[in-house]
Design a protein around this motif. Structure first.
Motif, PDB file in Angstrom:
ATOM      1  N   LEU A 233      -6.884  -7.829  -1.306  1.00 44.70           N
ATOM      2  CA  LEU A 233      -6.214  -8.594  -2.353  1.00 44.70           C
ATOM      3  C   LEU A 233      -4.865  -7.954  -2.707  1.00 44.70           C
ATOM      4  N   GLY A 234      -4.408  -8.141  -3.929  1.00 43.64           N
ATOM      5  CA  GLY A 234      -3.065  -7.715  -4.292  1.00 43.64           C
ATOM      6  C   GLY A 234      -2.924  -6.218  -4.439  1.00 43.64           C
ATOM      7  N   GLY A 235      -1.689  -5.808  -4.653  1.00 42.53           N
ATOM      8  CA  GLY A 235      -1.405  -4.405  -4.870  1.00 42.53           C
ATOM      9  C   GLY A 235      -0.154  -4.243  -5.705  1.00 42.53           C
ATOM     10  N   SER A 236      -0.101  -3.154  -6.453  1.00 43.02           N
ATOM     11  CA  SER A 236       1.114  -2.782  -7.188  1.00 43.02           C
ATOM     12  C   SER A 236       1.313  -1.294  -6.950  1.00 43.02           C
ATOM     13  N   ASP A 237       1.628  -0.965  -5.707  1.00 44.23           N
ATOM     14  CA  ASP A 237       1.535   0.406  -5.233  1.00 44.23           C
ATOM     15  C   ASP A 237       2.566   1.337  -5.867  1.00 44.23           C
ATOM     16  N   PRO A 238       2.127   2.531  -6.268  1.00 42.83           N
ATOM     17  CA  PRO A 238       3.049   3.539  -6.772  1.00 42.83           C
ATOM     18  C   PRO A 238       3.770   4.265  -5.643  1.00 42.83           C
ATOM     19  N   PHE A 239       5.001   4.625  -5.911  1.00 42.57           N
ATOM     20  CA  PHE A 239       5.847   5.401  -4.994  1.00 42.57           C
ATOM     21  C   PHE A 239       6.355   6.566  -5.830  1.00 42.57           C
ATOM     22  N   ILE A 240       5.717   7.736  -5.663  1.00 46.79           N
ATOM     23  CA  ILE A 240       5.942   8.877  -6.545  1.00 46.79           C
ATOM     24  C   ILE A 240       6.901   9.865  -5.888  1.00 46.79           C
ATOM     25  N   VAL A 241       7.922  10.295  -6.619  1.00 48.06           N
ATOM     26  CA  VAL A 241       8.904  11.246  -6.093  1.00 48.06           C
ATOM     27  C   VAL A 241       8.916  12.478  -6.989  1.00 48.06           C
ATOM     28  N   MET A 242       8.597  13.633  -6.383  1.00 51.48           N
ATOM     29  CA  MET A 242       8.544  14.908  -7.109  1.00 51.48           C
ATOM     30  C   MET A 242       9.789  15.754  -6.799  1.00 51.48           C
ATOM     31  N   PRO A 243      10.044  16.801  -7.579  1.00 59.47           N
ATOM     32  CA  PRO A 243      11.296  17.561  -7.448  1.00 59.47           C
ATOM     33  C   PRO A 243      11.559  18.148  -6.059  1.00 59.47           C
ATOM     34  N   SER A 244      10.516  18.485  -5.310  1.00 59.99           N
ATOM     35  CA  SER A 244      10.730  19.107  -4.002  1.00 59.99           C
ATOM     36  C   SER A 244      11.037  18.111  -2.896  1.00 59.99           C
ATOM     37  N   ALA A 245      11.066  16.840  -3.203  1.00 63.19           N
ATOM     38  CA  ALA A 245      11.247  15.807  -2.184  1.00 63.19           C
ATOM     39  C   ALA A 245      12.669  15.793  -1.628  1.00 63.19           C
ATOM     40  N   ASP A 246      12.797  15.306  -0.411  1.00 61.26           N
ATOM     41  CA  ASP A 246      14.101  14.992   0.191  1.00 61.26           C
ATOM     42  C   ASP A 246      14.541  13.650  -0.404  1.00 61.26           C
ATOM     43  N   LEU A 247      15.477  13.679  -1.336  1.00 60.63           N
ATOM     44  CA  LEU A 247      15.807  12.478  -2.103  1.00 60.63           C
ATOM     45  C   LEU A 247      16.519  11.425  -1.272  1.00 60.63           C
ATOM     46  N   ASP A 248      17.346  11.843  -0.331  1.00 60.22           N
ATOM     47  CA  ASP A 248      18.027  10.843   0.498  1.00 60.22           C
ATOM     48  C   ASP A 248      17.013  10.089   1.349  1.00 60.22           C
ATOM     49  N   ALA A 249      16.082  10.826   1.963  1.00 58.90           N
ATOM     50  CA  ALA A 249      15.047  10.178   2.773  1.00 58.90           C
ATOM     51  C   ALA A 249      14.141   9.324   1.902  1.00 58.90           C
ATOM     52  N   GLY A 352      13.286   1.457 -17.934  1.00 58.86           N
ATOM     53  CA  GLY A 352      12.979   1.352 -19.356  1.00 58.86           C
ATOM     54  C   GLY A 352      11.821   0.417 -19.640  1.00 58.86           C
ATOM     55  N   LEU A 353      10.780   0.490 -18.821  1.00 58.99           N
ATOM     56  CA  LEU A 353       9.643  -0.433 -18.934  1.00 58.99           C
ATOM     57  C   LEU A 353       8.668   0.028 -20.013  1.00 58.99           C
ATOM     58  N   THR A 354       8.070  -0.935 -20.685  1.00 58.48           N
ATOM     59  CA  THR A 354       7.068  -0.654 -21.715  1.00 58.48           C
ATOM     60  C   THR A 354       5.812  -1.471 -21.435  1.00 58.48           C
ATOM     61  N   ASP A 355       4.703  -1.043 -22.014  1.00 60.47           N
ATOM     62  CA  ASP A 355       3.405  -1.614 -21.663  1.00 60.47           C
ATOM     63  C   ASP A 355       3.249  -3.090 -22.027  1.00 60.47           C
ATOM     64  N   ASP A 356       4.107  -3.598 -22.914  1.00 64.76           N
ATOM     65  CA  ASP A 356       3.985  -5.014 -23.288  1.00 64.76           C
ATOM     66  C   ASP A 356       4.652  -5.954 -22.292  1.00 64.76           C
ATOM     67  N   MET A 357       5.289  -5.406 -21.270  1.00 66.69           N
ATOM     68  CA  MET A 357       5.960  -6.230 -20.268  1.00 66.69           C
ATOM     69  C   MET A 357       4.974  -6.641 -19.180  1.00 66.69           C
ATOM     70  N   ARG A 358       5.034  -7.888 -18.789  1.00 66.88           N
ATOM     71  CA  ARG A 358       4.089  -8.402 -17.783  1.00 66.88           C
ATOM     72  C   ARG A 358       4.193  -7.652 -16.462  1.00 66.88           C
ATOM     73  N   ILE A 359       5.391  -7.260 -16.069  1.00 61.86           N
ATOM     74  CA  ILE A 359       5.578  -6.630 -14.766  1.00 61.86           C
ATOM     75  C   ILE A 359       4.866  -5.287 -14.668  1.00 61.86           C
ATOM     76  N   VAL A 360       4.535  -4.677 -15.832  1.00 59.06           N
ATOM     77  CA  VAL A 360       3.785  -3.425 -15.827  1.00 59.06           C
ATOM     78  C   VAL A 360       2.351  -3.668 -15.350  1.00 59.06           C
ATOM     79  N   ARG A 361       1.812  -4.846 -15.632  1.00 61.87           N
ATOM     80  CA  ARG A 361       0.417  -5.160 -15.296  1.00 61.87           C
ATOM     81  C   ARG A 361       0.271  -6.031 -14.053  1.00 61.87           C
ATOM     82  N   GLU A 362       1.268  -6.860 -13.784  1.00 61.05           N
ATOM     83  CA  GLU A 362       1.155  -7.855 -12.728  1.00 61.05           C
ATOM     84  C   GLU A 362       1.931  -7.438 -11.473  1.00 61.05           C
ATOM     85  N   GLU A 363       1.534  -8.018 -10.343  1.00 59.48           N
ATOM     86  CA  GLU A 363       2.191  -7.718  -9.077  1.00 59.48           C
ATOM     87  C   GLU A 363       3.481  -8.527  -8.946  1.00 59.48           C
ATOM     88  N   ALA A 364       4.582  -7.836  -8.642  1.00 55.40           N
ATOM     89  CA  ALA A 364       5.860  -8.507  -8.389  1.00 55.40           C
ATOM     90  C   ALA A 364       5.967  -8.773  -6.891  1.00 55.40           C
TER      91      ALA A 364
END
Length: 458
Positions: A233-249, A352-364
């Protein structure tokens, strides 16, 4: 419901198709049953020979098939060709590996169960119904059909109503490769008719790739009939970037992850969760690269982002963005549909997203990225896991201990470390939570629609 090819780049109806009436549906189910009986008696080597011939056919028709896909659902032609190539690879993968995946297993010491021999065998279930979406018109079907047919099952395909040419192409593909008539039969029917097909006693199981609501409906019907179901079914996958990452890549891959297939992919990175130490730099890189994308005619080789597949799909994406902006989100790129024919929507970045916004809960389901700033990995995982979905995830870090921590704590069917989530025939694919259950691809995928039978001999 209209079953038609409508060019998303222009909104023009190219061709309409008459739905199959009940008599035609019954005839096609009967053909699939007969094919399943035949396939169940054939050898792996025979099925593999047909499968390789099918792959060769598809390989010889890459350009025409890709053009058909782009015409029907609007993905850039380069990506359409890549989809066909991926299908060829998967078909050959199962031709070469199905027998090993389904080989009998023998108990090393059968005396422990008071037998002279004991173990298990895998056997096909029969006819399996596949309810498939439009976003990958060939790949979604092939990743079901190749393992199912190699296992000795037959398939019924209820494809999305806006990709009928793709459905009819698939209806003939395996037969042209040598498989018995009816091995994969397309049903041009409305969604309301799916339940009756699942309830037919000749149909033994069902698989669906689609929306959460469609999955609940199909799963409920299959459950009432005590039939096996696999739901992606659907997904709203996270893409997490930490300080040690290669930011350009990371920023380059983030753009590809978000806009691939015009942003219409369940496993696309959709929520970009960035550690505060690298937030400003990453967002600047990411936004610049999103703005540099070429939006235009999907048949043009230079196009990066084509139109969304349907007018209603664009309206849904636009509604999510408008809701977020109205509630205070920052629009860093894009955000409004262009005044031109077709169902285009620009690459868009929201912060600047907040929990009352639909896009926080729904798949774009379009080229819209949500960006979050976090102070530590615990906050990153909290935001990553706060949605009802759990399909896949991507983590960017060069800290091995951090890798292990995220793998343990992310609620998802997969974690990709320093890479973009992609489905491979060699690896199992599927999700948890509202992203569904069961697995496709790899050995796990071919076994979903087989009976694991225990054999005991005195």
């Amino acid at each position: 419901m209209t079953i038609a090819t409508t060019n998303p780049a222009t909104g023009e109806v190219v061709e309409k198709f008459a739905p199959h009436d009940d008599a035609e549906v019954q005839r096609r189910i009967a053909e699939a049953c007969e094919a399943a009986r035949t396939l169940g008696e054939t050898s792996f080597s025979q099925r593999a020979a047909w499968m390789h011939a099918t792959a060769d056919l598809l390989d010889s028709e890459i350009d025409s098939t890709a053009a058909m896909i782009t015409l029907e659902m609007g993905k850039p032609i380069r990506q359409a060709r890549a989809e066909v190539v991926k299908c060829v690879k998967s078909i050959r993968f199962y031709a070469d590996n199905a027998e090993a995946f389904l080989s009998p297993q023998h108990l090393a010491d059968p005396s422990t169960v008071s037998a002279s021999a004991a173990g298990t065998v895998w056997q096909p279930l029969g006819v399996v119904l596949a309810v498939m979406p439009w976003n990958y018109p060939l790949w979604q079907v092939i990743r079901f059909a190749a393992p199912a047919l190699m296992a000795g099952n037959a398939g019924l395909l209820k494809h999305a109503p806006n990709v009928p040419q793709s459905a009819l192409y698939l209806d003939e593909l395996f037969t042209r490769g040598g498989y018995p008539d009816g091995s994969l039969r397309s049903l041009l029917v409305e969604s309301s008719e799916v339940a009756a097909v699942i309830e037919d006693r000749r149909v033994k199981a069902v698989t669906l790739t689609g929306s959460e609501s469609a999955g609940r409906a199909v799963g409920a019907t299959a459950g009432r009939q005590l039939k096996k179901a696999v739901l992606e079914l659907g997904g709203s996958d996270p893409f997490i970037v930490m300080p040690s990452a290669d930011l350009d890549a990371a920023s380059t891959v983030a753009v590809a992850a978000r806009v691939s297939n015009n942003g219409q992919s369940c496993i696309a990175g959709k929520r970009f969760i960035i550690h505060t130490e690298v937030y400003e730099e990453f967002v600047d890189l990411f936004t610049d690269k999103m703005n540099d994308l070429v939006v235009g005619d999907p048949m043009n080789e230079s196009t990066d982002v084509g139109p969304l597949s349907t007018e209603s799909g664009r309206a849904a994406v636009s509604g999510l963005v408008d809701d977020a902006v109205a509630k205070g989100a920052q629009l860093l790129a894009g955000g409004s549909a262009p005044d031109r024919p077709g169902w285009y929507y620009p690459p868009t970045v929201l912060a600047g997203l907040t929990d009352d916004m639909r896009i926080v809960r729904e798949e774009a389901f379009g080229p819209v990225a949500s960006v979050y700033r976090v102070g530590n990995r615990d906050e990153a995982v909290r935001i990553a896991n706060q949605t009802a979905f759990g399909l896949s995830s991507s983590v960017w870090s060069n800290d091995d201990a951090e890798h292990d921590w995220f793998v343990r704590n992310l609620e998802a069917g997969a974690v990709f470390l320093n890479g973009m989530t992609v489905s491979y025939p060699e690896l199992p694919f599927g999700g948890i939570k509202d992203s569904g259950y069961g697995r496709e691809l790899a050995a796990e995928g071919i076994r979903e629609f087989c009976n694991l039978k225990t054999v005991w001999k005195a």
